[in-house]
Design an enzyme around this catalytic site. Structure first.
Site, PDB file in Angstrom:
ATOM      1  N   GLU A 153      30.402  49.366  61.562  1.00  0.00           N
ATOM      2  CA  GLU A 153      29.987  48.514  60.460  1.00  0.00           C
ATOM      3  C   GLU A 153      28.728  47.743  60.826  1.00  0.00           C
ATOM      4  O   GLU A 153      28.504  47.404  61.987  1.00  0.00           O
ATOM      5  CB  GLU A 153      31.130  47.560  60.096  1.00  0.00           C
ATOM      6  CG  GLU A 153      32.268  48.327  59.454  1.00  0.00           C
ATOM      7  CD  GLU A 153      33.560  47.550  59.294  1.00  0.00           C
ATOM      8  OE1 GLU A 153      34.333  47.927  58.418  1.00  0.00           O
ATOM      9  OE2 GLU A 153      33.795  46.584  60.039  1.00  0.00           O
ATOM     10  N   CYS A 155      23.069  42.308  61.260  1.00  0.00           N
ATOM     11  CA  CYS A 155      24.042  42.221  62.347  1.00  0.00           C
ATOM     12  C   CYS A 155      24.490  43.660  62.619  1.00  0.00           C
ATOM     13  O   CYS A 155      25.078  44.300  61.744  1.00  0.00           O
ATOM     14  CB  CYS A 155      25.208  41.336  61.903  1.00  0.00           C
ATOM     15  SG  CYS A 155      26.543  41.282  63.096  1.00  0.00           S
ATOM     16  N   CYS A 177      35.408  48.591  70.880  1.00  0.00           N
ATOM     17  CA  CYS A 177      34.846  47.724  71.918  1.00  0.00           C
ATOM     18  C   CYS A 177      35.614  47.909  73.216  1.00  0.00           C
ATOM     19  O   CYS A 177      36.818  48.147  73.217  1.00  0.00           O
ATOM     20  CB  CYS A 177      34.911  46.265  71.491  1.00  0.00           C
ATOM     21  SG  CYS A 177      34.019  45.156  72.619  1.00  0.00           S
ATOM     22  N   CYS A 223      38.948  40.726  73.781  1.00  0.00           N
ATOM     23  CA  CYS A 223      39.023  39.342  73.307  1.00  0.00           C
ATOM     24  C   CYS A 223      40.165  39.234  72.290  1.00  0.00           C
ATOM     25  O   CYS A 223      40.221  39.994  71.331  1.00  0.00           O
ATOM     26  CB  CYS A 223      37.711  38.927  72.665  1.00  0.00           C
ATOM     27  SG  CYS A 223      36.313  39.098  73.794  1.00  0.00           S
ATOM     28  N   CYS A 256      39.488  38.778  68.357  1.00  0.00           N
ATOM     29  CA  CYS A 256      38.506  39.628  67.678  1.00  0.00           C
ATOM     30  C   CYS A 256      39.157  40.901  67.142  1.00  0.00           C
ATOM     31  O   CYS A 256      39.866  41.596  67.866  1.00  0.00           O
ATOM     32  CB  CYS A 256      37.386  39.979  68.645  1.00  0.00           C
ATOM     33  SG  CYS A 256      36.113  41.010  67.897  1.00  0.00           S
ATOM     34  N   LEU A 274      30.839  32.122  74.755  1.00  0.00           N
ATOM     35  CA  LEU A 274      31.481  31.370  75.833  1.00  0.00           C
ATOM     36  C   LEU A 274      32.926  31.002  75.456  1.00  0.00           C
ATOM     37  O   LEU A 274      33.862  31.341  76.162  1.00  0.00           O
ATOM     38  CB  LEU A 274      30.634  30.117  76.132  1.00  0.00           C
ATOM     39  CG  LEU A 274      30.965  29.389  77.424  1.00  0.00           C
ATOM     40  CD1 LEU A 274      30.773  30.284  78.635  1.00  0.00           C
ATOM     41  CD2 LEU A 274      30.095  28.131  77.554  1.00  0.00           C
ATOM     42  N   CYS A 320      31.966  37.346  61.515  1.00  0.00           N
ATOM     43  CA  CYS A 320      32.124  37.578  62.959  1.00  0.00           C
ATOM     44  C   CYS A 320      33.564  37.905  63.310  1.00  0.00           C
ATOM     45  O   CYS A 320      34.480  37.192  62.918  1.00  0.00           O
ATOM     46  CB  CYS A 320      31.798  36.314  63.746  1.00  0.00           C
ATOM     47  SG  CYS A 320      30.084  36.067  64.060  1.00  0.00           S
TER      48      CYS A 320
HETATM   49  N1  SAH Z   1      30.579  41.645  72.189  1.00  0.00           N
HETATM   50  C1  SAH Z   1      29.539  40.748  71.834  1.00  0.00           C
HETATM   51  C2  SAH Z   1      29.073  40.844  70.392  1.00  0.00           C
HETATM   52  C3  SAH Z   1      30.117  41.009  69.297  1.00  0.00           C
HETATM   53  S1  SAH Z   1      31.042  39.630  68.751  1.00  0.00           S
HETATM   54  C4  SAH Z   1      29.943  39.322  72.180  1.00  0.00           C
HETATM   55  O1  SAH Z   1      31.066  39.142  72.612  1.00  0.00           O
HETATM   56  O2  SAH Z   1      29.117  38.432  72.059  1.00  0.00           O
HETATM   57  C5  SAH Z   1      29.965  38.512  67.965  1.00  0.00           C
HETATM   58  C6  SAH Z   1      30.465  37.079  68.015  1.00  0.00           C
HETATM   59  O3  SAH Z   1      31.612  36.874  67.178  1.00  0.00           O
HETATM   60  C7  SAH Z   1      30.890  36.654  69.398  1.00  0.00           C
HETATM   61  O4  SAH Z   1      30.441  35.370  69.701  1.00  0.00           O
HETATM   62  C8  SAH Z   1      32.408  36.653  69.285  1.00  0.00           C
HETATM   63  O5  SAH Z   1      33.010  35.892  70.257  1.00  0.00           O
HETATM   64  C9  SAH Z   1      32.599  36.151  67.894  1.00  0.00           C
HETATM   65  N2  SAH Z   1      33.905  36.417  67.305  1.00  0.00           N
HETATM   66  C10 SAH Z   1      34.752  37.419  67.597  1.00  0.00           C
HETATM   67  N3  SAH Z   1      35.857  37.333  66.835  1.00  0.00           N
HETATM   68  C11 SAH Z   1      35.696  36.257  66.042  1.00  0.00           C
HETATM   69  C12 SAH Z   1      36.474  35.670  64.993  1.00  0.00           C
HETATM   70  N4  SAH Z   1      37.639  36.184  64.636  1.00  0.00           N
HETATM   71  N5  SAH Z   1      35.982  34.574  64.381  1.00  0.00           N
HETATM   72  C13 SAH Z   1      34.771  34.077  64.704  1.00  0.00           C
HETATM   73  N6  SAH Z   1      33.985  34.589  65.664  1.00  0.00           N
HETATM   74  C14 SAH Z   1      34.442  35.664  66.328  1.00  0.00           C
END
Ligand code: SAH
Length: 352
Positions: free
Chosen positions: A94, A107, A114, A118, A121, A221, A339
Site C-alpha cells: 500500500e 508515504c 515487514c 512491533c 503495528c 523511538l 500510520c
Molecule cells: N519500519 C519503519 C517505517 C514504517 S512505520 C519504522 O518503523 O519507522 C511508520 C511509523 O508509524 C513508525 O513511526 C511506526 O512506529 C508508526 N506506527 C506503527 N504502527 C502505528 C499505529 N498503529 N499507530 C500510529 N503509528 C504507528
C-alpha cells in the site's frame, strides 16, 4: 511453467548499452531504451517506436517490463488517498498520498509485509514476504505524483518511507530507488524532501552516514527505556538503546542532519513523567526533534491512545528543555491509511 523473464528495469543504463553491443548492435540503443523506460514510462516494448520491429521482438523475448498496477484507490474524507498496489507476482503493498494546503506527501512501502514485530503495528502481522525492487518503490512515487497532479493540481513535494516495511532492511534497493527519484533522469526531487523512517537498526544508520546520504532520518523511538521498548518493539533486545544512541551520534557527526524521533504515547505504557524524562535525556545525545504521533487503533486492546494530559505533559517538558515537538494528527483513518494501519485488509491477507 515458463521461466520468468528478466526484468529489464533492473538493468542500469550501462548494462543496457552492453546488452546491445553484445548482440551486435549500437550502444546508443541502450540509451534509447533507458529513456523509454524511465523518462517516458513505457509499459511495453511495442511503444518504443524508434527501435526496429526486430529489436523490439528481441527485447520482448528476453525481458519483461514489470510495472506496478494501482489496483484499488480509496479516498478519505480528509483528501488522503490510499492505493493498493499490485506487484508483478500478485503480491500487494500500500502507498498513501497525504495532502496539506501547501504540499503533497507520498508515504511509500519498502517491503511486502515487514521483518520486524512491533506489537502496535498492523503491517507486522503480515510478516515479511519479500523486499521491493528499486523500480517498485520508484513506481509508487510516480503513481502518487500523477495523482497529485490530477487531483490537487500540483506535483508531489515530499516522500516519507513510512509505509509497509523496514526500509533499512532493504537498504540497497531503497537507496537505488532514491537515486532514481532524485536524479534528473528520474523525478529530479531534492533529497532533503525525502525522509527515511526506521525502527532503528544501528549498523545500517552508521552505513547510511558513511555512504553520505542526503535524505532525512526519522527514528521510531516510542520509548527511551530499554525494558519498555523491548516489550513493544521486541527487536530492541538485539539493538538496545545504547547501540542506537551511538549510531545516531555517529550519524549526526557525519551528516549534521537533525534526527526526528517518532513517538506514540500509550495509556499505561509510556505516559508518565519518568518516560518523558528518559526521552529528554535521549534527545540530548544528538540534535533532534520529537514528533508525537497519534495512535491508530489496530484492534489490539493492549494499546490505547494516552489522554490529552499525558500528551500535554510531554509537550511541556520537551519544550522546557528546548526540544522541538510537533503533534501529528492522523490522516486517512477512515480508510485505514494512517500510520501502522497498512495491512491489505481488502485482500484478506491479514485477519484482525
Ligand atoms: N519500519 C519503519 C517505517 C514504517 S512505520 C519504522 O518503523 O519507522 C511508520 C511509523 O508509524 C513508525 O513511526 C511506526 O512506529 C508508526 N506506527 C506503527 N504502527 C502505528 C499505529 N498503529 N499507530 C500510529 N503509528 C504507528
Amino acid at each position: 511453467m515458463q521461466q520468468a523473464k528478466k526484468d529489464i528495469r533492473a538493468l542500469t543504463k550501462e548494462q543496457l548499452r552492453e546488452f546491445f553491443v553484445s548482440n551486435g548492435d549500437k550502444a546508443f540503443r541502450g540509451n534509447q531504451v533507458y529513456e523509454w523506460l524511465w523518462s517516458k514510462g513505457a509499459h511495453t516494448f511495442e511503444e518504443m517506436t524508434n527501435l526496429s520491429k526486430q529489436t523490439r521482438q528481441k527485447l520482448q523475448e528476453g525481458f519483461a517490463i514489470n510495472h506496478i498496477k494501482v489496483d484499488q484507490m480509496q479516498r478519505s474524507n480528509d483528501g488522503t488517498i490510499k492505493n493498493a498496489v499490485r506487484l508483478h507476482d500478485g503480491l500487494v503493498v500500500e502507498s498513501v498520498l497525504i495532502p496539506t494546503p501547501t504540499r503533497t506527501t507520498a508515504c511509500v512501502s519498502s517491503q511486502v509485509g515487514c521483518s520486524l514485530d512491533c506489537k502496535f503495528c498492523a503491517t507486522a502481522k503480515l510478516k515479511r514476504m519479500r523486499n521491493l525492487n528499486p523500480d517498485e518503490v520508484y513506481d509508487q512515487v510516480v503513481a502518487i505524483d500523477r495523482q497529485s497532479r490530477l487531483y490537487y493540481d500540483r506535483p508531489l513535494s515530499n516522500i516519507v518511507f513510512m509505509g509497509m516495511g523496514e526500509p533499512l532492511m532493504n537498504y540497497n534497493n531503497v537507496l537505488k530507488a532514491i537515486d532514481k527519484i532524485t536524479s534528473p533522469e528520474g523525478l529530479g526531487m531534492s533529497p532533503r524532501r525525502i525522509t527515511v523512517s526506521t525502527s532503528g537498526v544501528p549498523k545500517m544508520i552508521k552505513k547510511m552516514a558513511d555512504d553520505g546520504v542526503r535524505f532525512k532520518l526519522a527514528v521510531s523511538l516510542h520509548s527511551a527505556i530499554d525494558e519498555v521498548r523491548t516489550a513493544i518493539m521486541p527487536f530492541n533486545e538485539n539493538f538496545p538503546l545504547q547501540d542506537l544512541r551511538q549510531a545516531l551520534q555517529y550519524w549526526y557527526a557525519k551528516t549534521k542532519s537533525l534526527i526526528t524521533y517518532e513517538y506514540v504515547v500509550w495509556k499505561g505504557i509510556n505516559d508518565t513523567k519518568a518516560h518523558v524524562d528518559a526521552l529528554v535525556r535521549f534527545c540530548k545525545f544528538a540534535p533532534s526533534k520529537v514528533n508525537l504521533i497519534q495512535y491508530n487503533a489496530i484492534g489490539d486492546d493492549a494499546f490505547q491512545q494516552a489522554d490529552e494530559e499525558a500528551i500535554q505533559l510531554y509537550q511541556d517538558i520537551l519544550q522546557k528543555n528546548n526540544i522541538t515537538v510537533t503533534i501529528r494528527r492522523s490522516r486517512g483513518q477512515d480508510i485505514d491509511a494512517a500510520c501502522g494501519q497498512l495491512a491489505n485488509k481488502e485482500n484478506g491477507q491479514v485477519i484482525t
